[in-house]
Scaffold this motif. Structure first.
Motif, PDB file in Angstrom:
ATOM      1  N   SER A  72       3.912   7.875   0.398  1.00  0.00           N
ATOM      2  CA  SER A  72       3.561   5.575   0.923  1.00  0.00           C
ATOM      3  C   SER A  72       2.576   5.453   0.002  1.00  0.00           C
ATOM      4  N   SER A  73       3.119   4.733  -0.618  1.00  0.00           N
ATOM      5  CA  SER A  73       1.998   3.690  -0.584  1.00  0.00           C
ATOM      6  C   SER A  73       2.358   1.983  -0.344  1.00  0.00           C
ATOM      7  N   TYR A  74       3.308   2.026   0.805  1.00  0.00           N
ATOM      8  CA  TYR A  74       3.655   1.213   1.852  1.00  0.00           C
ATOM      9  C   TYR A  74       3.239   0.396   2.639  1.00  0.00           C
ATOM     10  N   SER A  80       3.425  -2.422  -2.481  1.00  0.00           N
ATOM     11  CA  SER A  80       2.629  -1.628  -2.445  1.00  0.00           C
ATOM     12  C   SER A  80       1.619  -1.810  -2.587  1.00  0.00           C
ATOM     13  N   SER A  81       0.421  -1.284  -1.603  1.00  0.00           N
ATOM     14  CA  SER A  81      -0.312  -0.763  -1.582  1.00  0.00           C
ATOM     15  C   SER A  81      -1.365  -0.156  -2.580  1.00  0.00           C
ATOM     16  N   GLY A  82      -1.134   0.591  -3.237  1.00  0.00           N
ATOM     17  CA  GLY A  82      -1.642   1.340  -4.603  1.00  0.00           C
ATOM     18  C   GLY A  82      -1.442   2.646  -3.978  1.00  0.00           C
ATOM     19  N   VAL A  83      -2.123   3.222  -3.185  1.00  0.00           N
ATOM     20  CA  VAL A  83      -2.542   3.613  -3.117  1.00  0.00           C
ATOM     21  C   VAL A  83      -1.642   5.406  -2.490  1.00  0.00           C
ATOM     22  N   VAL A  84      -1.954   6.310  -3.127  1.00  0.00           N
ATOM     23  CA  VAL A  84      -0.179   7.384  -3.207  1.00  0.00           C
ATOM     24  C   VAL A  84      -0.948   8.835  -1.977  1.00  0.00           C
ATOM     25  N   ARG A  85      -0.296   8.670  -0.692  1.00  0.00           N
ATOM     26  CA  ARG A  85      -0.499   9.940   0.165  1.00  0.00           C
ATOM     27  C   ARG A  85       0.996  10.659   0.158  1.00  0.00           C
ATOM     28  N   THR A 111       4.065   4.661  -7.662  1.00  0.00           N
ATOM     29  CA  THR A 111       4.054   5.417  -7.205  1.00  0.00           C
ATOM     30  C   THR A 111       4.551   6.613  -8.089  1.00  0.00           C
ATOM     31  N   TRP A 114       2.723   8.350 -10.923  1.00  0.00           N
ATOM     32  CA  TRP A 114       1.948   9.469  -9.769  1.00  0.00           C
ATOM     33  C   TRP A 114       2.794  10.535  -9.894  1.00  0.00           C
TER      34      TRP A 114
END
Length: 184
Positions: A72-74, A80-85, A111, A114
């Motif tokens: 997730s990065s949305y 996109s928030s730019g932070v990937v989980r 994303t 990454w």
């Protein structure tokens, strides 16, 4: 669900269901040729790739295995928030495996970039990318996308797995939402 069910929420159709099916057949033929005599593991990126992966797997004449990841990065927005989980990791060990990542859309490519790095760190024989849609911003990130369904403009799109706030994934075509849907 089809375009009529959307009413005024659907602004325009960019890719029809028949064009999607035809392109999936073409991509499946390319994949069959490229992986002849090799094992193949399709890795779908949840939730958007469900439609693409199911239809692509059925179009292949090559035996394959499937696994899923959720990253997730949305959130609920349109950018996109730019932070990937990692929300769900693979269950299959990909060491020495030929991995084909299956995506619904590549927006910025951040994303996916990454994710490719993460998977390559696990020792696969190869990692390639297949996406139904690539947008212009994806060209700003160094990503080798081997199989592309359609290059589409940088618009917010829905259908064929693509959603807005978890809705419209089951639309069998790709289109744009009318602005009143997401600006309210």
């Amino acid at each position: 669900m089809d375009a009529k069910d959307m009413g005024e929420d659907l602004e325009k159709v960019l890719v029809t269901e028949s064009r999607i099916n035809a392109r999936l057949g073409e991509m499946a033929a390319e994949i069959d040729a490229d992986y002849a005599g090799k094992d193949l593991l399709l890795v779908g990126v949840l939730k958007g790739a469900v439609m693409v992966m199911a239809d692509l797997a059925r179009a292949l004449h090559h035996p394959c295995e499937m696994d899923w990841m959720a990253v997730s990065s949305y959130g609920a927005g349109t950018t996109s928030s730019g932070v990937v989980r990692i929300l769900k990791d693979l269950e299959i060990d990909i060491n020495d495996r030929n991995v084909l990542i299956v995506e619904d859309v590549i927006d910025s490519g951040l994303t996916l970039s990454w994710l490719v790095g993460n998977l390559k760190s696990r020792g696969p024989a190869s990692v390639e990318i297949c996406t139904m849609v690539r947008k212009p911003l994806a060209f700003d990130v160094e990503l080798d996308v081997r199989y592309v369904g359609f290059d589409l403009p940088n618009e917010f799109i829905v259908g064929y797995g693509l959603d807005y706030a978890e809705k419209y994934r089951n639309l069998p075509l790709i289109g744009t939402l009318a602005p009143h849907v997401y600006r309210s």
